[in-house]
Design a protein around this motif. Structure first.
Motif, PDB file in Angstrom:
ATOM      1  N   LEU A 131       0.653  -1.227  -0.058  1.00 33.67           N
ATOM      2  CA  LEU A 131       0.018   0.050  -0.130  1.00 33.67           C
ATOM      3  C   LEU A 131       0.901   1.238   0.078  1.00 33.67           C
ATOM      4  N   ASP A 132       0.410   2.305  -0.597  1.00 31.52           N
ATOM      5  CA  ASP A 132       1.121   3.608  -0.424  1.00 31.52           C
ATOM      6  C   ASP A 132       0.525   4.295   0.946  1.00 31.52           C
ATOM      7  N   THR A 133       1.262   5.236   1.223  1.00 30.17           N
ATOM      8  CA  THR A 133       1.159   5.917   2.658  1.00 30.17           C
ATOM      9  C   THR A 133      -0.114   6.470   2.885  1.00 30.17           C
ATOM     10  N   VAL A 134      -0.694   6.745   1.909  1.00 29.33           N
ATOM     11  CA  VAL A 134      -2.265   7.450   2.040  1.00 29.33           C
ATOM     12  C   VAL A 134      -3.248   6.141   2.158  1.00 29.33           C
ATOM     13  N   ASP A 135      -3.174   5.318   1.394  1.00 26.49           N
ATOM     14  CA  ASP A 135      -3.971   4.065   1.551  1.00 26.49           C
ATOM     15  C   ASP A 135      -3.707   3.075   2.989  1.00 26.49           C
ATOM     16  N   ALA A 136      -2.471   3.089   3.295  1.00 26.86           N
ATOM     17  CA  ALA A 136      -2.091   2.594   4.536  1.00 26.86           C
ATOM     18  C   ALA A 136      -2.816   3.384   5.708  1.00 26.86           C
ATOM     19  N   ASP A 137      -2.791   4.513   5.891  1.00 18.64           N
ATOM     20  CA  ASP A 137      -3.449   5.234   6.772  1.00 18.64           C
ATOM     21  C   ASP A 137      -4.961   5.050   6.686  1.00 18.64           C
ATOM     22  N   GLN A 138      -5.614   5.021   5.468  1.00 16.54           N
ATOM     23  CA  GLN A 138      -7.007   4.805   5.407  1.00 16.54           C
ATOM     24  C   GLN A 138      -7.427   3.522   5.712  1.00 16.54           C
ATOM     25  N   VAL A 139      -6.732   2.451   5.692  1.00 13.41           N
ATOM     26  CA  VAL A 139      -6.919   1.006   6.037  1.00 13.41           C
ATOM     27  C   VAL A 139      -6.957   1.215   7.552  1.00 13.41           C
ATOM     28  N   LEU A 140      -6.289   1.895   8.175  1.00 15.64           N
ATOM     29  CA  LEU A 140      -6.165   1.961   9.661  1.00 15.64           C
ATOM     30  C   LEU A 140      -7.320   2.993  10.223  1.00 15.64           C
TER      31      LEU A 140
END
Length: 118
Positions: free
Chosen positions: A28-37
Motif C-alpha cells: 500500500l502507499d502511505t495514504v492507503d495505509a493510513d486509510q486502512v487503519l
C-alpha cells in the motif's frame, strides 16, 4: 524559530505510523495505509502552531515545508506566510514511491526533487 508539534505520522501517532509502515511493506502507499487503519489523508491540526506564534507576537513567517495544507492553515489562522522554503532530501529507490504518493495523493510540493532538479 522552530515549532515542534507532536503529530507523528501525519497525526496518527507513532504506534499507528509503525502499523502503516507494515501495510506499506505489503504494497500500500502511505495514504492507503493510513486509510486502512481508519484515518484520513492527514490528521494533523495546526491551530496550536497559530496559538504559539500569536503568544510570541509573530504574525509573519517564512515557512519550511513542502505541504500546502500547512501554509493554508497558518493563513487561515491569521499568520502571513511571506515565503516558503522547500525541504528536500535525496530521492532513493527506498523512498521514491513514498515521495510520489505524497506529491500525487497529498499535494505536497515535490516536483523539483522528483524531476531531478534542485
Amino acid at each position: 524559530m522552530l515549532l515542534y508539534l507532536a503529530q507523528e505520522g501525519r497525526g496518527i501517532g507513532l504506534a499507528n505510523k509503525l502499523r502503516a509502515y507494515t501495510l506499506q511493506d505489503g504494497g500500500l502507499d502511505t495514504v492507503d495505509a493510513d486509510q486502512v487503519l481508519g484515518f484520513g489523508d492527514d490528521e494533523r491540526q495546526y491551530a496550536v502552531a497559530v496559538d504559539m506564534l500569536n503568544a510570541l507576537n509573530i504574525d509573519q513567517v517564512q515557512l519550511l515545508t513542502n505541504n500546502p495544507l500547512k501554509m493554508e492553515a497558518l493563513r487561515q489562522g491569521g499568520i502571513e506566510v511571506v515565503s516558503r522554503q522547500a525541504l528536500y532530501g535525496s530521492v532513493t529507490d527506498h523512498n521514491q514511491r513514498y515521495l510520489n504518493a505524497k506529491a500525487t495523493r497529498g499535494g505536497h510540493l515535490l516536483e523539483d526533487v522528483l524531476s531531478g532538479q534542485r
